[in-house]
Write an enzyme that holds these catalytic residues in place. Sequence first.
Site, PDB file in Angstrom:
ATOM      1  N   ASP A  64       0.874  -1.165   0.000  1.00 54.37           N
ATOM      2  CA  ASP A  64       0.000   0.000   0.000  1.00 54.37           C
ATOM      3  C   ASP A  64       0.922   1.229   0.000  1.00 54.37           C
ATOM      4  OD1 ASP A  64      -2.160   1.858   0.715  1.00 54.37           O
ATOM      5  OD2 ASP A  64      -1.238   1.828   2.694  1.00 54.37           O
TER       6      ASP A  64
HETATM    7  P1  ADP Z   1      -3.888   4.575  -0.010  1.00 57.89           P
HETATM    8  O1  ADP Z   1      -4.357   3.341  -0.712  1.00 57.89           O
HETATM    9  O2  ADP Z   1      -2.826   5.260  -0.807  1.00 57.89           O
HETATM   10  O3  ADP Z   1      -3.477   4.306   1.407  1.00 57.89           O
HETATM   11  P2  ADP Z   1      -6.629   5.418   0.613  1.00 57.89           P
HETATM   12  O4  ADP Z   1      -7.325   4.301  -0.087  1.00 57.89           O
HETATM   13  O5  ADP Z   1      -6.618   5.406   2.080  1.00 57.89           O
HETATM   14  O6  ADP Z   1      -5.118   5.602   0.023  1.00 57.89           O
HETATM   15  O7  ADP Z   1      -7.299   6.750   0.141  1.00 57.89           O
HETATM   16  C1  ADP Z   1      -7.493   6.968  -1.212  1.00 57.89           C
HETATM   17  C2  ADP Z   1      -8.006   8.335  -1.444  1.00 57.89           C
HETATM   18  O8  ADP Z   1      -9.326   8.455  -0.889  1.00 57.89           O
HETATM   19  C3  ADP Z   1      -7.202   9.410  -0.771  1.00 57.89           C
HETATM   20  O9  ADP Z   1      -6.125   9.812  -1.581  1.00 57.89           O
HETATM   21  C4  ADP Z   1      -8.255  10.498  -0.619  1.00 57.89           C
HETATM   22  O10 ADP Z   1      -8.405  11.186  -1.824  1.00 57.89           O
HETATM   23  C5  ADP Z   1      -9.521   9.734  -0.349  1.00 57.89           C
HETATM   24  N1  ADP Z   1      -9.827   9.584   1.089  1.00 57.89           N
HETATM   25  C6  ADP Z   1      -9.844   8.437   1.799  1.00 57.89           C
HETATM   26  N2  ADP Z   1     -10.193   8.649   3.073  1.00 57.89           N
HETATM   27  C7  ADP Z   1     -10.386   9.998   3.197  1.00 57.89           C
HETATM   28  C8  ADP Z   1     -10.761  10.873   4.274  1.00 57.89           C
HETATM   29  N3  ADP Z   1     -11.018  10.431   5.516  1.00 57.89           N
HETATM   30  N4  ADP Z   1     -10.852  12.177   3.987  1.00 57.89           N
HETATM   31  C9  ADP Z   1     -10.606  12.647   2.757  1.00 57.89           C
HETATM   32  N5  ADP Z   1     -10.255  11.881   1.715  1.00 57.89           N
HETATM   33  C10 ADP Z   1     -10.151  10.580   1.912  1.00 57.89           C
HETATM   34 MG    MG Z   2      -2.638   3.296   3.500  1.00 57.71          MG
END
Ligand code: ADP
Ligand code: MG
Length: 322
Positions: A64
Site C-alpha cells: 500500500d
Molecule cells: P492509499 O491506498 O494510498 O493508502 P486510501 O485508499 O486510504 O489511500 O485513500 C485513497 C483516497 O481516498 C485518498 O487519496 C483520498 O483522496 C480519499 N480519502 C480516503 N479517506 C479519506 C478521508 N477520511 N478524507 C478525505 N479523503 C479521503
Molecule cells: Mg494506507
Amino acid sequence: AGRSAPLVWMPTLAVLVVTCPCSLILATPAAMMAAQAWLARRGVLIKGSAVLEQLATVSRIAFDKTGTLTTGQLQLGDVQAFGQANSQEVLRWAASAEQSSEHLIAQAIVRAARSASLEPQPVEDFLALPGAGVAVRLPAAPNNPGGRLLVGNRRLLVEQDVSFTPEVDVAIERLESLGQTPLLVSLDRQVVGLIGVRDTLRAEATHVVQELRSLGIEQIAVLSGDRWAAAQEIARAIGADQVQAELRPEDKARWLLAWRRERAEMKVAMIGDGVNDAPALASSDVGLALAGVGSDLAADAGDLLLMGDPLAPLPGLLKLSR
Ligand code: ADP
Ligand code: MG
C-alpha cells in the site's frame, strides 16, 4: 549419588530420545518459539506458526502507499476557498467532518485546523467512505447555513452529484502539479473548498526493497487509492515493477486475487495499514498489517502484525521464515 547427578540425567535423556521421536516432534515448536521471540523483539507479531511457513515461499510483494511506503505524517499544503466561503471556514468544516475518521488524511486536517485555532464543530450522521472520503450533516449555526458536507476525492464528489466548475478543475490540476493530493470540500452539492496534503517516502523504503530483491523477491507492486501521479512517483522511487492507483478497497482485493491467479506457484504477500487495505490483506497468501498507525480492521485482517517500524524488519523476517 550426589557426585553423579549428570550421570543420572544423561541416560534418562538418552532413554527419552530412544523411546520417542522427540527430535522430530520438538524441533518445529522449539524453532517456532525461538523465532517468535526474535520477532517480538523487532515488533513483529505472528498469528500462528503457519504464517511463517507461508511467508517463506512468497515471491511477490504488494505494498500500500499512504502510511505504508510513506510516513503517513501528512502535511497540510494549500487551502483554497470557492464562492462565498473563506479558507479558514473551509479548513474548519473539513476538520468538523473528519474529526471521527481514523484516516491519516483526517488526522492531518484536524491537526492543522487545531493549530490554526479552528475548533471542529459538532456534526451528525458521520459516514466513512473508505478510499473515497467522509460524509456528515453539518447543523446550521449562526455563521453557516448547514447541510450535507463531504470531504474526499473528486470521484466521491462526482458520485454524489456535486457539480464542478472549470475554476475548481484548474485548481485541482495546480495542486497536483505541486505534488499535493487534492481533497475537495463540498456543502450541499457545491464545491466550497480545496485542501492539499503532502506525504513523504519512508527513509528506509528504497533500501528495504533492494534487500528484498536480493533475497529473491521477483516482483514488487504499489497499490494505492491515491491519484496516479502520486502513486507513480513513489513506485519510481522504490523501483516497483507494477503500480496501480485510484483503487477502491475492493479493487485492491480484486487486483491481488488476479495477481495470485496469474502465476499460482508465486505466493503473494500484501503489506498495508488502512481500513481500505483490509480486503486486500485478506485476499493475499500472507497479509502483513501495520498495527498502531493504521486501522484496527487492517490489524484484524492481517496474518502478521508489524507494530514498530513497518519496513525495516521485512528482509530479516523473510530470511527467518526460510
Ligand atoms: P492509499 O491506498 O494510498 O493508502 P486510501 O485508499 O486510504 O489511500 O485513500 C485513497 C483516497 O481516498 C485518498 O487519496 C483520498 O483522496 C480519499 N480519502 C480516503 N479517506 C479519506 C478521508 N477520511 N478524507 C478525505 N479523503 C479521503
Ligand atoms: Mg494506507
